[in-house]
Design a protein around this motif. Structure first.
Motif, PDB file in Angstrom:
ATOM      1  N   PHE A 157       0.715  -1.177   0.080  1.00  0.00           N
ATOM      2  CA  PHE A 157      -0.061   0.145   0.153  1.00  0.00           C
ATOM      3  C   PHE A 157       0.815   1.289   0.045  1.00  0.00           C
ATOM      4  CE2 PHE A 157      -3.340  -2.963   1.620  1.00  0.00           C
ATOM      5  CZ  PHE A 157      -4.167  -2.581   0.816  1.00  0.00           C
TER       6      PHE A 157
ATOM      7  N   TYR B 228     -10.337   1.884   3.460  1.00  0.00           N
ATOM      8  CA  TYR B 228     -10.427   1.744   2.101  1.00  0.00           C
ATOM      9  C   TYR B 228     -11.530   2.599   1.512  1.00  0.00           C
ATOM     10  CZ  TYR B 228     -11.135   0.042  -2.748  1.00  0.00           C
ATOM     11  OH  TYR B 228     -11.520  -0.149  -4.033  1.00  0.00           O
TER      12      TYR B 228
ATOM     13  N   ARG C  38     -10.785   5.451  -0.538  1.00  0.00           N
ATOM     14  CA  ARG C  38     -10.879   5.024  -2.010  1.00  0.00           C
ATOM     15  C   ARG C  38     -12.134   5.119  -2.735  1.00  0.00           C
ATOM     16  NH1 ARG C  38      -5.646   6.118  -3.541  1.00  0.00           N
ATOM     17  NH2 ARG C  38      -4.087   5.171  -1.942  1.00  0.00           N
ATOM     18  N   THR C  39     -13.128   5.233  -1.991  1.00  0.00           N
ATOM     19  CA  THR C  39     -14.443   5.042  -2.455  1.00  0.00           C
ATOM     20  C   THR C  39     -15.252   6.391  -2.576  1.00  0.00           C
ATOM     21  OG1 THR C  39     -15.617   4.616  -0.530  1.00  0.00           O
ATOM     22  CG2 THR C  39     -14.650   2.827  -1.586  1.00  0.00           C
TER      23      THR C  39
END
Length: 448
Positions: free
Chosen positions: A222, A309, A313-314
């Motif tokens: 990551f 996440y 990231r969404t």
């Protein structure tokens, strides 16, 4: 870029045509190094505070606090609150509150307990291999439905979250009592109870090392995947030395954690009883089992990874932080704030159900008082971890660290024989101080 996007963890773009890299020369001073490493100063302060708490309690308890046994118990005790705290970050960031999570945990646990003890055995028998899967799935569905109901009332009917979840605090606690008229549900399924982190509910030495190696590999992946994505989109890059230091520190902490968990052995008598209960041969020679990492801690790690996440990231995560930063602007920009609000509380319901699995499995029963006052512990963990009550700012890691700080205080005071009432006073004082520090910090950086 707006403050909302910065709070959501979106890096600031470089408005130059060609990629511009951060100065690779080592900055001067500790502050410069921390900025280059992109480390939150408040998070460093929390880590230092946690270390101080551990050292002080270890000194005053005569070396009983920083031991593999106590740290193992501490990790298990923190898990239930830590999982719900990750969801509470989203709730508070979006400028809401959820006072019902403790009662919802108890209700989901009671429903799962009744499902696997009273309903399933009539069709599948006791300790059926798939019972634990069906029970957990049932509990998650219950939590999802309850969260959807509360989120619908808050988002679409515009009833304040404080009122709705205060009603839920009373209603779901009463519903947990109503399911069995106040009776404790036991015994639970044998495989289900493993999720409490007791005997057999750990990874053991070998699988703990496998887990640790996977975690270190994930840290490396990551870190450098994020660096690759920044470079691809012409975002500023951290100095390579800062990237390496971050990876080395996190990897070292993970390896140290595995070593400590493996250093705590399973009591020989308990190990033999575990083998006898499962009709397995009991050797004559002494058993030397390592506990390893407990399953509740694995659950925390998985939830933290997923929630991080989702947050960073969404589209859903970005919308949540945008709502918290400026609700009016978020709605005017086309974000369906009502639907996002409903999703937030659905997510909170699922996490309460998962915590209900851990809490009931630890006790190997579903009691009517399960989850009592957990709503306050969860909110305190999120706030102590840096989630701003003004909305728009918060981190998943911070919430978990806040839960660990709070549980460390309680565990240390319990070792000293401090009364539970005084423990609550100390935790309350720490919560107020955390909010005060957050307000001072926000004033200094000009965000309030």
């Amino acid at each position: 870029m707006s403050d909302t996007q910065q709070a959501a963890g979106v890096p600031t773009p470089v408005h130059a045509r060609n990629p511009v890299h951060v100065d690779q020369n080592r900055p001067r001073g500790v502050g410069g190094m921390l900025r280059a490493m992109e480390v939150d100063v408040r998070m460093i302060g929390m880590i230092v505070a946690l270390i101080v708490i551990w050292v002080v309690f270890d000194l005053v308890t005569g070396g009983l606090f920083i031991t593999p046994r106590n740290l193992f118990n501490l990790s298990v005790q923190t898990s239930s609150v830590a999982i719900m705290a990750t969801g509470m970050v989203f709730v508070i960031v979006a400028r809401h509150i959820d006072l019902s999570v403790g009662s919802l945990l108890g209700f989901c646990a009671m429903m799962m307990g009744t499902f696997q003890t009273n309903w399933l055995p009539a069709h599948l028998g006791f300790n059926y291999p798939a019972t634990w899967i069906l029970a957990i799935a049932f509990g998650i569905i219950v939590g999802l439905v309850v969260g959807a109901l509360q989120g619908f009332i808050i988002g679409y009917l515009s009833v304040p979250a404080f009122i709705v979840t205060l009603g839920g605090y009373l209603a779901w606690r009463g519903a947990a009592w109503w399911v069995t008229t106040g009776q404790t549900v036991a015994p639970l399924d044998r495989n289900f109870t493993l999720f409490g982190g007791g005997i057999g509910g750990t990874l053991g030495a070998t699988w703990s090392w496998v887990f640790g190696i996977i975690a270190v590999a994930a840290i490396i992946f990551f870190a450098f995947n994020g660096r690759r994505m920044r470079k691809a989109f012409d975002f500023p890059l951290k100095p390579m030395w800062a990237e390496i230091v971050n990876v080395v520190v996190l990897s070292a902490v993970m390896i140290a954690f595995v070593i400590v968990m493996n250093a705590y052995p399973v009591p020989e008598r308990a190990a033999k009883m575990y083998l006898q209960a499962r009709n397995m041969p009991v050797p004559d020679e002494p058993l030397n089992w390592s506990q390893g990492i407990a399953l509740p801690v694995v659950a925390v790690a998985v939830v933290a990874l997923i929630m991080t996440y989702v947050a960073k990231r969404t589209k859903f995560g970005r919308y949540v932080f945008a709502m918290g930063g400026n609700p009016q602007a978020a709605e005017l920009s086309g974000i369906n704030t009502r639907r996002i609000t409903m999703y937030i509380f659905m997510l909170m319901g699922v996490l309460a159900a998962i915590s209900g699995v851990i809490a009931s499995a630890r006790l190997q029963s579903a009691a009517n008082d399960l989850g009592t006052l957990d709503e306050l512990r969860v909110i305190a963990a999120a706030v102590i971890g840096g989630t701003s009550l003004a909305g728009g700012a918060g981190t998943i890691f911070g919430a978990i660290l806040g839960a660990l700080v709070m549980q460390s205080l309680q565990s240390g005071m319990a070792l000293l024989g401090v009364e539970s009432s005084l423990q609550s006073i100390v935790v309350g004082v720490v919560l107020v101080i955390a909010v005060l520090v957050d307000q001072i910090y926000r004033r200094r950086v000009g965000t309030v």
